[in-house]
Motif scaffolding. Structure first.
Motif, PDB file in Angstrom:
ATOM      1  N   LEU A 460       0.958  -1.076   0.270  1.00 49.68           N
ATOM      2  CA  LEU A 460       0.173  -0.038   0.090  1.00 49.68           C
ATOM      3  C   LEU A 460       0.674   2.109  -0.516  1.00 49.68           C
ATOM      4  N   GLU A 461       1.865   0.838   0.986  1.00 55.25           N
ATOM      5  CA  GLU A 461       2.895   2.339   0.464  1.00 55.25           C
ATOM      6  C   GLU A 461       3.394   2.634  -0.212  1.00 55.25           C
ATOM      7  N   LYS A 462       3.452   1.659  -0.985  1.00 50.12           N
ATOM      8  CA  LYS A 462       4.489   1.574  -2.525  1.00 50.12           C
ATOM      9  C   LYS A 462       3.753   2.325  -3.588  1.00 50.12           C
ATOM     10  N   CYS A 463       2.238   1.666  -3.591  1.00 56.66           N
ATOM     11  CA  CYS A 463       1.592   2.166  -4.479  1.00 56.66           C
ATOM     12  C   CYS A 463       1.502   3.864  -4.255  1.00 56.66           C
ATOM     13  N   LEU A 464       0.444   4.654  -2.887  1.00 58.47           N
ATOM     14  CA  LEU A 464       0.759   5.395  -2.818  1.00 58.47           C
ATOM     15  C   LEU A 464       2.118   6.125  -3.232  1.00 58.47           C
ATOM     16  N   SER A 465       2.725   5.834  -2.908  1.00 52.20           N
ATOM     17  CA  SER A 465       4.059   6.983  -3.414  1.00 52.20           C
ATOM     18  C   SER A 465       4.024   6.793  -4.494  1.00 52.20           C
ATOM     19  N   LYS A 466       4.176   5.885  -5.428  1.00 52.17           N
ATOM     20  CA  LYS A 466       3.727   6.189  -7.052  1.00 52.17           C
ATOM     21  C   LYS A 466       2.660   7.452  -7.641  1.00 52.17           C
ATOM     22  N   LEU A 467       1.587   7.308  -6.658  1.00 58.56           N
ATOM     23  CA  LEU A 467       0.938   8.706  -6.719  1.00 58.56           C
ATOM     24  C   LEU A 467       0.913   9.944  -6.471  1.00 58.56           C
ATOM     25  N   GLY A 468       2.004  10.130  -6.080  1.00 60.08           N
ATOM     26  CA  GLY A 468       1.892  11.398  -5.248  1.00 60.08           C
ATOM     27  C   GLY A 468       1.949  11.729  -4.199  1.00 60.08           C
ATOM     28  N   HIS A 469       2.433  13.159  -3.775  1.00 61.10           N
ATOM     29  CA  HIS A 469       1.950  13.139  -2.311  1.00 61.10           C
ATOM     30  C   HIS A 469       0.520  14.129  -2.565  1.00 61.10           C
ATOM     31  N   ASP A 470       0.191  14.789  -3.908  1.00 62.30           N
ATOM     32  CA  ASP A 470      -1.381  15.440  -3.640  1.00 62.30           C
ATOM     33  C   ASP A 470      -2.263  14.318  -4.169  1.00 62.30           C
ATOM     34  N   VAL A 471      -2.557  13.576  -3.865  1.00 60.30           N
ATOM     35  CA  VAL A 471      -3.899  12.047  -3.600  1.00 60.30           C
ATOM     36  C   VAL A 471      -4.726  12.815  -2.369  1.00 60.30           C
ATOM     37  N   PRO A 472      -5.572  12.742  -2.951  1.00 62.39           N
ATOM     38  CA  PRO A 472      -6.927  12.816  -2.222  1.00 62.39           C
ATOM     39  C   PRO A 472      -7.008  11.663  -0.994  1.00 62.39           C
ATOM     40  N   LYS A 473      -7.872  12.385  -0.347  1.00 61.45           N
ATOM     41  CA  LYS A 473      -8.225  10.862   1.063  1.00 61.45           C
ATOM     42  C   LYS A 473      -8.694  10.230   0.763  1.00 61.45           C
ATOM     43  N   LYS A 474      -9.813  11.083  -0.481  1.00 61.15           N
ATOM     44  CA  LYS A 474     -11.282   9.852  -1.143  1.00 61.15           C
ATOM     45  C   LYS A 474     -10.404   8.341  -0.814  1.00 61.15           C
ATOM     46  N   THR A 475      -9.503   8.742  -2.491  1.00 58.40           N
ATOM     47  CA  THR A 475      -8.508   8.332  -3.024  1.00 58.40           C
ATOM     48  C   THR A 475      -7.918   7.077  -2.783  1.00 58.40           C
TER      49      THR A 475
END
Length: 544
Positions: A460-475
């Motif tokens: 999960l941490e890997k996935c979120l780091s690839k999406l960047g820092h401005d990922v919405p909380k809902k996502t």
């Protein structure tokens, strides 16, 4: 032979361990000898396994400790190295019962080890603070003091509990070891089931012990150390006791300790008219005292004095037995009342004697109705009557151990009833063992979930780091829910195969096979987090 084996009581097994095995034509004796030899083989095997595993387990455990700065205590580390092979092998912990009973020890020894009910929670806490004890319970009555524990190591657990009992009672370990009985696992469970059914009582089939077993569960609720295994054992014992009393006739016509005390008094005064006309004092109006009063009334005694601290208890008994003339006297008048009595029954929880030799020596002679000899019948533990009173002229003292004279009457009939009860106990012992086997899967379930959760969080941490820092909380929440859903769906099948109805032999066997398979596949047996948690808890506990 099958019937004899089923009917063999817990105390018979204990006796088999102490005496040498000699050739005999008795099937029961042969059974006890083979049982003793089996235990010796098991103990040898356990020592061999410990020697084989000692170095590898100690090394692994030491590696775990080396990674943690808060495990720097040298004494704790050395202690762990010595004990780790026994504490943390793949074998599950053992149920052990260590005790003294009316069948193995004199009343002098039992009263020194007696533990009053208010002290049971503290005793549980003290026992569970011992290095090799995980759970504990205390069953202490007038006929027995038994310590039930879940031990990480049988040998060391027994040693620690015996030393605790020695310190508690003031009796040397060597003396305790001569008179204690010692049973493990299924034999320990069977013994408790026999106790709750009244089969191990001085008076076969007596019902008061079941209430005392229930009290162990009631007192133990909420006490740290009265855990799932011990709680489950005692709750199952209550079920067994109820079932035996419902499905057999063992309780019909059975006598209690209280009724046996009354019978003993009647035997010492064989003329019914003299017994009924004797001046009677009952000291104590608790459960035992109330039963004594009822049995005296059933024998035709219509007048008696009751000395008690609480008037209300005596008033309640008077209300129940309206045809009996019961005179209440406060404890302040105890000696004066005893001086006027011919027969004195004592049944209180006092830890100090109520009657001493020098006090009784000044009493006037008892009534000529009972030939001038005053009878003290003491069914308390610790004893309420100084036994040396029986050495003086004009007084006789009887205690719980003297009730055997009454108990032996009609013993054969009660033994036939006991055989019926043993069939139920054998069935319930199998059920309990299956329930306990089913608990083995619980650590695997926890470790498998923890293993999957660690992987999920990393990915999960890997996935979120690839999406960047401005990922919405809902996502983030949607991705988190997605990962949880995938893990839960993947674990659903394995988890289902780790749960079963413990009453189904086939399912239980398959479940245990599945547990071992999952441990191997996912490497859960080598996961040291569970081991580290137990080590940390024990070391921290020893520091406090």
């Amino acid at each position: 032979m099958a019937a004899t084996a089923v009917g063999c009581s817990g105390r018979f097994k204990a006796e088999a361990l102490r005496r040498p095995c000699k050739p005999s034509t008795s099937s029961a004796y042969s059974f006890s000898c083979s049982y003793a030899r089996g235990l010796v083989r098991l103990e040898r095997r356990e020592r061999f396994v410990r020697c084989e595993l000692g170095s590898s387990v100690s090394g692994s455990a030491s590696g775990v400790l080396g990674q943690r700065s808060d495990f720097s205590s040298v004494s704790a580390l050395e202690q762990l190295k010595i004990n780790s092979a026994e504490r943390y092998t793949k074998e599950r912990s053992s149920i052990v019962v260590i005790g003294l009973s009316v069948h193995t020890a004199s009343i002098e020894m039992r009263e020194k080890l007696a533990i009053p009910e208010p002290e049971w929670p503290q005793a549980i806490r003290e026992l569970c603070s011992l290095n090799h004890i995980e759970e504990a319970a205390v069953l202490s009555t007038c006929n027995r003091t038994e310590i039930y524990v879940i031990a990480l190591s049988q040998h060391r657990g027994v040693k620690e509990v015996t030393e605790w009992m020695s310190k508690k009672s003031g009796l040397p370990v060597s003396e305790l070891s001569k008179h204690r009985f010692l049973l493990y696992n299924n034999d320990a469970a069977e013994h408790l089931f026999e106790v709750s059914s009244g089969l191990d009582s001085l008076v076969l089939g007596e019902g008061q012990i079941l209430a005392q077993v229930k009290q162990v569960v009631k007192v133990g609720q909420g006490v740290v150390g009265f855990g799932r295994n011990i709680s489950g054992l005692f709750k199952h014992a209550i079920t067994v006791g109820k079932r035996v009393r419902t499905e057999t006739c063992i309780a019909s016509g059975a006598v209690s300790v209280s009724s046996a005390a009354v019978e003993l008094a009647a035997m010492k005064i064989p003329e019914p008219a003299e017994f009924v006309s004797a001046r009677i004092l009952v000291v104590g109006a608790g459960k035992m005292g109330k039963l004594v009063i009822k049995h005296l009334a059933a024998k035709g005694c219509q007048k008696m004095t009751v000395a008690n601290r609480n008037r209300d208890k005596v008033a309640a008994i008077c209300e129940e037995l309206k045809g009996v003339d019961i005179i209440f006297e406060p404890f302040d008048h105890l000696l004066a009342c005893a001086a006027q009595a011919d027969i004195i029954f004592t049944c209180t929880s006092s830890e100090m004697p109520l009657f001493l030799k020098e006090e009784v020596g000044s009493f006037p002679q008892a009534s000529q109705v009972i030939t001038g000899t005053r009878l003290f019948i003491d069914i308390s533990l610790p004893r309420n009557v100084d036994p040396s009173i029986g050495d003086s002229e004009g007084a006789k003292v009887y205690n719980i151990d003297d009730l055997k004279e009454v108990v032996n009457a009609n013993k054969e009939d009660r033994l036939r009833k006991a055989m019926e009860a043993q069939i139920i106990i054998a069935d319930e012992s199998r059920r309990f063992e299956e329930w306990r086997d089913s608990l083995e899967t619980v650590p695997t379930i926890k470790k498998l979930r923890a293993y999957a959760e660690r992987i999920r969080l990393v990915e999960l941490e890997k996935c979120l780091s690839k999406l960047g820092h401005d990922v919405p909380k809902k996502t983030k929440r949607v991705v988190d829910d997605l990962s949880r859903g995938i893990v839960n769906r993947l674990l659903h099948g394995p988890m289902e195969h780790l749960r079963c109805d413990s009453g189904n032999d086939r399912m239980l066997s398959e479940t245990l096979q599945n547990m071992h398979a999952l441990n191997r596949i996912f490497g859960l047996e080598t996961d040291m987090s569970f081991l580290e948690e137990k080590i940390r808890a024990k070391v921290e506990q020893s520091k406090r």
